[in-house]
Design a protein around this motif. Structure first.
Motif, PDB file in Angstrom:
ATOM      1  N   SER A 133       0.146 -13.691  -2.692  1.00 13.42           N
ATOM      2  CA  SER A 133      -1.049 -13.410  -1.947  1.00 13.42           C
ATOM      3  C   SER A 133      -2.217 -12.988  -2.695  1.00 13.42           C
ATOM      4  O   SER A 133      -2.287 -12.363  -3.524  1.00 13.42           O
ATOM      5  N   LEU A 193      -7.454  -7.676  -1.703  1.00 17.11           N
ATOM      6  CA  LEU A 193      -6.182  -7.411  -1.581  1.00 17.11           C
ATOM      7  C   LEU A 193      -5.848  -6.455  -2.442  1.00 17.11           C
ATOM      8  O   LEU A 193      -4.873  -5.282  -2.241  1.00 17.11           O
ATOM      9  N   ASP A 231      -2.338  -6.855   3.518  1.00 12.31           N
ATOM     10  CA  ASP A 231      -1.723  -8.183   3.359  1.00 12.31           C
ATOM     11  C   ASP A 231      -0.667  -8.298   4.385  1.00 12.31           C
ATOM     12  O   ASP A 231       0.249  -7.703   4.164  1.00 12.31           O
ATOM     13  N   LYS A 242       0.891  -9.750  -5.197  1.00 10.45           N
ATOM     14  CA  LYS A 242      -0.650  -9.717  -4.934  1.00 10.45           C
ATOM     15  C   LYS A 242      -1.390  -9.708  -6.002  1.00 10.45           C
ATOM     16  O   LYS A 242      -1.248  -8.816  -6.958  1.00 10.45           O
TER      17      LYS A 242
END
Lengths: 420, 420
Positions: free
Chosen positions: B9, B14, B21, B43
């Motif tokens: 992600s 984020l 997320d 992430k």
């Protein structure tokens, strides 16, 4: 100087999609505020192999690693022993924690299982992080090359308290003398993300100066962050001014205020009341207005009149108007806004009538055609919008446009005297 | 055989904590259903260095890497070029996508910026994954050692459509021969996730039989997946029957139908019309009803009467009733439901009046107290609910309870003759 961090969120439930991990965003936000950059977040399941992988790569990338989860009493809670293995230390019972656990169980009249004492074990030499709202304390330990590992409960409520009470003050202490990050958020109406990016090209981006965009349809926001040395306050205020210069007319808020909060605040300031007549938005504007706490002080009603006869009955729209101009027309929008304002005895009446689709469009009035009207004491005004997209997007777009029109008209009417 | 996946992600928002997320949990849940194990979720922010790191470690750990984010037109959207670099390929303009972008802008009468064309660039040789609900398509490419990289839009709504329409069918195709997976989704009303887990403990879980839960408040759903050999159809139907036996009365749909879609379908079947009188839900129930395409066939109006005088004016509630019993009472709820049904000439009138908080509660009527009433030709009924949580949760809970009550009453009234 502990400028870079990695966050580890652990637990099988996170990688099977059962639970959305909110802990890492919470921690990242707090670290960001202290000027610490989060390099990465890793989510892994509760296995020794994955935990060791995450710890290893965590300390490679960051000077600080904050982990959550796996501190419980059950067999799938492996974190503490894996961290001890990673650090090359023994597990050691903390007598204070063990005693507190025993007392806790005694006072509840519940028998303590041997499992529970597991929660009093920590890697030798670690500092214990109290958990005032749960049974599992966390801990903090340094690696041989002076990186810090901090582990907290995975239960969000417990994690938050442990972070606020013990972790953040400790980090702030470590970072004394370094500058915080300066940040500002701008909320945008009337630009697409790509258009915004295009206009802001002149802003010089670097490791110290960043622009991040967030499109959470129909909301669009931009965040400016500046870090670095003594010059950063000057640079920050120059960039803020430059952004205002480039896109000022599209910015409806600097900060986190939503359109519905701004509209509410402006109505309260004027002691004005609002009534809505919604057709294609189906109640969504009323929902946005009323999800703001305290909105009952200025919101009277939304007449969601989906059918023609509801428009006649509840709003007093003339059936001749509907026949002659149709439900989606300037004339109907005006009669709806004036009607709801009159019926509800509100200071402002706002109406929205349009074609959300997927059916109901025509060549002259395609899907996405929306008429809105704003009625006040001595003046009414109507506007035509044409939105693109599916049913959901048309509804969201229309609600955004309606609230923004309310906002600008309340600002423009600052000196007007037609309010009650 | 593509049994292990890593999810990436990406986006600065984020790792600065601005956005939680949810994409990775959504994707993990779907992969889990297909029998693929998610090894880790990474992430990382939008920088070349971090993206390369994540790609490198992603293909080390998984045979399949699914990434989201960074496909937009702005300068911070780096994904496509970094993935091309990682794969050792050039960027190539896809003329079909470029042409579609041009048409899209022309039809909107909006000028296309050169930035936008960036979204038509893909790593050479990649397969394009269409994005039917946004401008940025995704892509799929294989690495030299036959690992797959799939990249999707980071906008949840777009990611979900791309995943469902293009990615999952492709994965299922790749995994053919590992035995099709049989899956069924049950939508639940009236149980918490933990209670549901408790009740379903007798269902034996294994590598072949999986239960996954998804709580997307106020929705709760359960997915049963069975894979394996020749016996799986028999096992699947036995388990479905067992689930029905254990929680049948809490299941409102098997499949993806929403409560508002079910209510709409039942109203259409009966040719009945609906009118709402909403107070604390502020229009949210009207919004849920009307976001279903075609709802104008059965939905007449929602009178969102937030103030006492609106309840009197629009619904004919007696001011004596409000004085004597208060706005949040059985009596007011009944007069609201009967009033809106009469005024709108609808077959069914439903009212909701309650205290959403944070203020307005009292010892007898704490925040979360909600009265609802259902009016039909010869009968009216009122119910008291007490919901827990903040303003937003109370509104969501109340809308869910109202729609479920409508659903059950429409089912119960199958043989009734009081409809129009």
């Amino acid at each position: 100087m502990m400028a870079k961090a990695v966050i580890l969120s652990t637990g099988d439930e996170l990688i099977t999609g059962r639970v959305v991990d909110t802990n890492s965003a919470y921690i990242a936000d707090k670290l960001y505020g202290l000027g610490i950059e989060v390099i990465a977040v890793f989510k892994v399941g509760d296995t020794r192999e994955r935990l060791l992988w995450a710890l290893q790569h965590g300390v490679e990338l960051g000077e600080l690693v904050i982990g959550t989860g796996g501190l419980g009493p059950t067999t799938d809670d492996l974190t503490t022993e894996v961290v001890a293995e990673f650090l090359g230390r023994q597990l050691q019972m903390d007598e204070g924690v063990a005693e507190a656990l025993r007392r806790r169980f005694t006072s509840r009249g519940v028998e303590m299982t041997p499992n529970n004492l597991k929660q009093a074990l920590f890697p030798a030499g670690a500092d214990i992080i109290p958990n005032p709202v749960g049974t599992a304390p966390g801990f903090r330990a340094a690696t041989q090359d002076r990186k810090y590992l901090i582990w907290l409960s995975g239960v969000p409520r417990e994690m938050e308290v442990m972070l606020e009470q013990s972790v953040l003050p400790w980090i702030a202490e470590q970072r004394k003398g370094t500058g915080a990050i300066l940040a500002s958020t701008f909320k945008i109406y009337g630009l697409t993300e790509s258009k915004l990016g295009e206009i802001l090209k002149p802003i010089p981006i670097s490791d110290e100066v960043r622009l991040s965009y967030r499109a959470h349809f129909p909301d669009l926001s931009l965040r400016l962050t500046v870090r670095g040395g003594a010059e950063r306050e000057k640079i920050f205020s120059e960039l803020r001014a430059r952004i205002q210069e480039l896109i000022g007319s599209y910015i409806y808020a600097e900060g986190d205020e939503t359109l519905e909060e701004i509209v509410g605040r402006l109505l309260l300031e004027k002691s004005w009341t609002l009534a809505l007549a919604e057709s294609c938005t189906g109640g969504y504007i009323g929902h946005r207005i009323t999800r703001v706490p305290g909105s009952s002080a200025y919101f009277k009603t939304s007449a969601v009149t989906y059918s023609d006869d509801s428009k006649i009955r509840f709003l007093g729209v003339q059936s001749a108007t509907l026949k002659q101009h149709g439900a989606v027309s300037r004339e109907t929008a005006l009669e709806m806004a004036e009607g709801v304002r009159r019926q509800a005895e509100a200071d402002i009446g706002l109406s929205v009538t349009g074609i959300a689709g997927p059916t109901g469009g025509s060549p002259e009035k395609p899907v996405g055609t929306v008429w809105m009207a704003l009625a006040r004491d001595k003046e009414s005004d109507a506007r035509l919008f044409r939105f693109q997209g599916d049913r959901e997007r048309v509804i969201l777009f229309a609600s955004q446009a309606a609230l923004n029109w309310l906002r600008t008209s309340l600002l423009a009417g600052q000196n007007s005297s037609d309010g009650g």
